[in-house]
Design an enzyme around this catalytic site. Structure first.
Site, PDB file in Angstrom:
ATOM      1  N   HIS A  61      35.918   0.336  29.145  1.00 39.62           N
ATOM      2  CA  HIS A  61      35.864   1.525  29.998  1.00 39.62           C
ATOM      3  C   HIS A  61      35.224   2.739  29.346  1.00 39.62           C
ATOM      4  CE1 HIS A  61      38.906  -0.956  32.051  1.00 39.62           C
ATOM      5  NE2 HIS A  61      38.327  -0.452  33.114  1.00 39.62           N
TER       6      HIS A  61
ATOM      7  N   LYS B  69      35.047   3.249  39.671  1.00 38.45           N
ATOM      8  CA  LYS B  69      35.820   4.129  40.540  1.00 38.45           C
ATOM      9  C   LYS B  69      35.674   5.577  40.089  1.00 38.45           C
ATOM     10  CE  LYS B  69      38.973   0.514  40.961  1.00 38.45           C
ATOM     11  NZ  LYS B  69      40.079  -0.024  40.203  1.00 38.45           N
TER      12      LYS B  69
ATOM     13  N   CYS C 263      42.440  -1.260  31.431  1.00 37.85           N
ATOM     14  CA  CYS C 263      42.373  -2.736  31.390  1.00 37.85           C
ATOM     15  C   CYS C 263      43.695  -3.356  30.964  1.00 37.85           C
ATOM     16  CB  CYS C 263      41.192  -3.281  30.603  1.00 37.85           C
ATOM     17  SG  CYS C 263      40.641  -2.483  29.148  1.00 37.85           S
TER      18      CYS C 263
ATOM     19  N   CYS D  95      37.854   2.690  24.438  1.00 35.73           N
ATOM     20  CA  CYS D  95      37.984   1.313  24.932  1.00 35.73           C
ATOM     21  C   CYS D  95      36.579   0.728  25.089  1.00 35.73           C
ATOM     22  CB  CYS D  95      38.704   1.348  26.284  1.00 35.73           C
ATOM     23  SG  CYS D  95      38.420  -0.146  27.250  1.00 35.73           S
TER      24      CYS D  95
ATOM     25  N   HIS E 239      35.186  -7.551  43.599  1.00 37.40           N
ATOM     26  CA  HIS E 239      36.295  -8.402  44.072  1.00 37.40           C
ATOM     27  C   HIS E 239      35.787  -9.365  45.146  1.00 37.40           C
ATOM     28  CE1 HIS E 239      39.122  -4.851  42.931  1.00 37.40           C
ATOM     29  NE2 HIS E 239      39.139  -5.752  41.965  1.00 37.40           N
TER      30      HIS E 239
ATOM     31  N   CYS F  45      44.566   0.411  26.215  1.00 34.27           N
ATOM     32  CA  CYS F  45      43.797   0.968  27.328  1.00 34.27           C
ATOM     33  C   CYS F  45      44.540   0.648  28.614  1.00 34.27           C
ATOM     34  CB  CYS F  45      42.378   0.396  27.374  1.00 34.27           C
ATOM     35  SG  CYS F  45      41.522   0.881  28.894  1.00 34.27           S
TER      36      CYS F  45
ATOM     37  N   HIS G  60      36.653  -3.653  45.949  1.00 36.06           N
ATOM     38  CA  HIS G  60      35.230  -3.295  45.854  1.00 36.06           C
ATOM     39  C   HIS G  60      34.375  -4.555  45.906  1.00 36.06           C
ATOM     40  CE1 HIS G  60      35.368  -4.555  41.682  1.00 36.06           C
ATOM     41  NE2 HIS G  60      36.318  -3.677  41.416  1.00 36.06           N
TER      42      HIS G  60
ATOM     43  N   LYS H 116      26.606   0.813  35.935  1.00 33.43           N
ATOM     44  CA  LYS H 116      27.876   0.191  36.315  1.00 33.43           C
ATOM     45  C   LYS H 116      28.463   0.805  37.587  1.00 33.43           C
ATOM     46  CE  LYS H 116      31.360  -1.378  33.171  1.00 33.43           C
ATOM     47  NZ  LYS H 116      32.182  -1.091  32.020  1.00 33.43           N
TER      48      LYS H 116
HETATM   49  O1  ME8 Z   1      41.089  -7.711  35.822  1.00 33.01           O
HETATM   50  N1  ME8 Z   1      31.312  -7.406  39.525  1.00 33.01           N
HETATM   51  O2  ME8 Z   1      41.830  -7.121  37.950  1.00 33.01           O
HETATM   52  P1  ME8 Z   1      40.545  -6.307  38.474  1.00 33.01           P
HETATM   53  C1  ME8 Z   1      31.869  -8.638  39.552  1.00 33.01           C
HETATM   54  N2  ME8 Z   1      44.238  -7.897  37.425  1.00 33.01           N
HETATM   55  N3  ME8 Z   1      33.175  -8.877  39.317  1.00 33.01           N
HETATM   56  C2  ME8 Z   1      33.955  -7.820  39.051  1.00 33.01           C
HETATM   57  C3  ME8 Z   1      33.447  -6.504  39.021  1.00 33.01           C
HETATM   58  C4  ME8 Z   1      32.052  -6.322  39.282  1.00 33.01           C
HETATM   59  N4  ME8 Z   1      31.485  -5.130  39.276  1.00 33.01           N
HETATM   60  N5  ME8 Z   1      34.478  -5.681  38.725  1.00 33.01           N
HETATM   61  C5  ME8 Z   1      35.581  -6.466  38.586  1.00 33.01           C
HETATM   62  C6  ME8 Z   1      41.947  -7.659  36.700  1.00 33.01           C
HETATM   63  N6  ME8 Z   1      35.259  -7.744  38.785  1.00 33.01           N
HETATM   64  C7  ME8 Z   1      43.283  -8.344  36.472  1.00 33.01           C
HETATM   65  C8  ME8 Z   1      43.104  -9.830  36.523  1.00 33.01           C
HETATM   66  S1  ME8 Z   1      44.021 -12.346  36.453  1.00 33.01           S
HETATM   67  C9  ME8 Z   1      45.403 -13.094  35.883  1.00 33.01           C
HETATM   68  C10 ME8 Z   1      44.344 -10.634  36.262  1.00 33.01           C
HETATM   69  C11 ME8 Z   1      36.161  -8.916  38.697  1.00 33.01           C
HETATM   70  O3  ME8 Z   1      40.959  -5.860  39.833  1.00 33.01           O
HETATM   71  C12 ME8 Z   1      36.897  -8.963  37.364  1.00 33.01           C
HETATM   72  O4  ME8 Z   1      36.070  -9.482  36.366  1.00 33.01           O
HETATM   73  O5  ME8 Z   1      40.121  -5.310  37.479  1.00 33.01           O
HETATM   74  C13 ME8 Z   1      38.067  -9.852  37.711  1.00 33.01           C
HETATM   75  O6  ME8 Z   1      37.726 -11.209  37.584  1.00 33.01           O
HETATM   76  C14 ME8 Z   1      38.357  -9.494  39.173  1.00 33.01           C
HETATM   77  O7  ME8 Z   1      37.190  -8.804  39.658  1.00 33.01           O
HETATM   78  C15 ME8 Z   1      39.573  -8.600  39.341  1.00 33.01           C
HETATM   79  O8  ME8 Z   1      39.407  -7.416  38.569  1.00 33.01           O
END
Ligand code: ME8
Length: 494
Positions: free
Chosen positions: A148, A296, A131, A145, A23, A128, A20, A293
């Site tokens: 979430h 998904k 997360c 949580c 990411h 949770c 998304h 927010k």
């Molecule tokens: O947390 N705006 O994975 P993830 C900006 N697998 N950044 C965002 C966001 C948003 N709306 N939503 C998510 C994980 N992110 C773990 C990480 S690292 C060893 C393991 C950012 O797929 C989130 O803060 O939920 C994180 O840094 C990254 O996207 C991956 O999120």
């Protein structure tokens, strides 16, 4: 002089669904910083990747009727495409299902175990799955949580624990003595505040599902997915082989603010126990929608690949980097992409490029004239402000400085009216503008790599080094080629 190293990582994403905009945002910011350091001549290593184990992935794969390995294999294609579409210049794409990664996790476990920091007990509490995080009763918000806002699961199982509580004082001391290890400072204050209550030990293994790396001493147990995932930052630089030392510790783990705890308290205490130096962490903000927010479950996530196909990847990069103060939350608004594209990229930057190259083609037979850049223009570039904003990671301000210079160049064209001039007077104005465009291309290149490249090649030069941000370096008699228009105006309103 020894070349400085710069090792930067993004978080590794959960491939539970397609990527998304959040990411994409993180990768774009990390890419901009990596490119900036390359421009400075530093030795850069930039890693990103996927967090493929854990209960969440196991469940989603099952829901999709696929073995987890097949599910993550298919999903990984979308994350790689995202990187390609957005010009993310990573050096490594780590996946936690790779053999090299398992070796790194087992080595970390061995080190903390040898330190006497692992024991077996019973875990009873809240978890949770979204997360993949354990929560104490105090951390829950009305039994939900806190991230979430959904009910947590109660779990009771045999588990190995890491003596994280033992590192509480060391963590506080470290944060107090090393303020630049966790930025922005608001995030540091939050962690210090949370560390005022006693720090629990961490459950680092699970027995109720099977998708993960097994503990070497008890194969019924799977590593807790965060211990597994965090270790990717060592995997990517070759740990446990000695060569990892040339990069470790990371100079920046760029992550979102929801996972700062995991990257400081959990990761740092594990590293303290394993006897390894601590990396720096920078937390960017969240991209939200005007309605709240992006999630998904609400079905309102923005697809960054579709967005880039619609507007162009540099336009998406420009919008995100210019609109959102780095480190703070921002709002995604498609109308603003159109406005910034039309008023700043097409009207200012694209127009400047088109006018200058057209004038050179028409009046100088398509070659750079010989002259020196006008002081009127050189004084307008706020290079010190640009540099200091980049050093402070105020990316949005740095980008604004370049765009302010673009505006000054357009003003200069309007004031000088080079189409009315001739001979040396005209050549001076056109040289000054072309030389300024060369500098603009270098300064923009970390932010808008494709555009930087297009401008440079239209001037017959390469954008390689920040050292070239000096006026009068554009060689005379170089052949120019206008090429296609840089940015088209988007007429529709949404
Ligand atoms: O947390 N705006 O994975 P993830 C900006 N697998 N950044 C965002 C966001 C948003 N709306 N939503 C998510 C994980 N992110 C773990 C990480 S690292 C060893 C393991 C950012 O797929 C989130 O803060 O939920 C994180 O840094 C990254 O996207 C991956 O999120």
């Amino acid at each position: 002089m020894r070349c400085l190293k710069f090792f930067i990582t993004t978080a590794i994403d959960y491939p539970s669904s397609k990527p998304h905009l959040g990411h994409a945002y993180e990768k774009i910011c990390a890419d901009t910083i990596a490119r900036w350091h390359r421009l400075l001549g530093h030795k850069v290593y930039f890693s990103t990747g996927l967090d493929e184990h854990g209960k969440k992935i196991e469940r989603i794969a099952k829901k999709n009727d696929k073995p987890p390995q097949q599910f993550v294999e298919e999903m990984s294609v979308h994350f790689r495409s995202l990187c390609r579409v957005l010009s993310i210049s990573f050096d490594d794409f780590v996946r936690t299902t790779e053999v090299r990664h398992e070796k790194a996790v087992l080595e970390i476990f061995q080190r903390i175990d040898e330190k006497g920091d692992v024991y077996n007990s019973l875990y009873e509490g809240s978890y949770c799955v979204e997360c993949e995080t354990y929560y104490s009763r105090e951390e829950l918000v009305e039994n939900n949580c806190p991230v979430h806002e959904k009910p947590v699961e109660l779990v009771k199982e045999d588990s190995y624990f890491f003596r994280m509580g033992k590192y509480q004082k060391q963590l506080i001391d470290f944060l107090e003595k090393n303020p630049s290890h966790l930025l922005p400072k608001e995030r540091r204050n939050e962690i210090l505040e949370r560390l005022k209550v006693p720090l629990n030990d961490l459950s680092i293994s699970r027995t109720t599902f099977g998708w993960g790396i097994r503990l070497p001493n008890n194969k019924k147990h799977i590593f807790y997915v965060w211990v597994d995932a965090l270790t990717n930052y060592l995997t990517t630089v070759g740990f446990p082989k000695k060569r990892f030392e040339q990069w470790w510790p990371a100079d920046m783990h760029l992550i979102g603010r929801d996972i700062v705890w995991h990257h400081t308290v959990i990761w740092w205490s594990l590293l303290m126990s394993a006897g390894l130096p601590l990396p720096k962490v920078f937390s960017h903000g969240f991209i939200n929608l005007a309605s709240g927010k992006m999630s998904k479950s609400k079905g309102n996530v923005v697809d960054p690949i579709a967005l880039s196909e619609k507007y162009g990847s540099d336009v998406v990069r420009y919008f995100l980097l210019r609109e959102i103060p780095f480190g703070e939350d921002g709002v995604f608004d498609e109308q603003k992409i159109i406005e910034r594209n039309n008023f700043e990229l097409a009207n200012e930057l694209g127009n400047l490029h088109y006018r200058v190259l057209s004038l050179i083609e028409k009046n100088c037979a398509g070659t750079i004239p010989s002259a020196a850049t006008d002081n009127v223009l050189t004084k307008k570039l706020e290079l010190e402000a640009f540099r200091s904003n980049m050093e402070k990671y105020q990316l949005h301000f740095a980008l604004a400085t370049v765009m302010a210079f673009v505006k000054e160049c357009n003003k200069y064209v309007n004031e000088k009216e080079p189409w009315k001039l001739s001979g040396a007077a005209q050549e001076k104005v056109l040289y000054s503008l072309a030389d300024s465009l060369r500098i603009i291309a270098i300064l923009l290149s970390p932010f808008l790599p494709k555009t930087g490249e297009k401008i440079s090649s239209s001037l017959g030069v390469k954008t390689a080094s920040f050292k070239d941000v000096k006026f009068d370096l554009l060689p005379a008699r170089t052949k120019v080629s206008k090429g296609e228009i840089l940015f088209k105006k988007i007429e529709d309103r949404l």
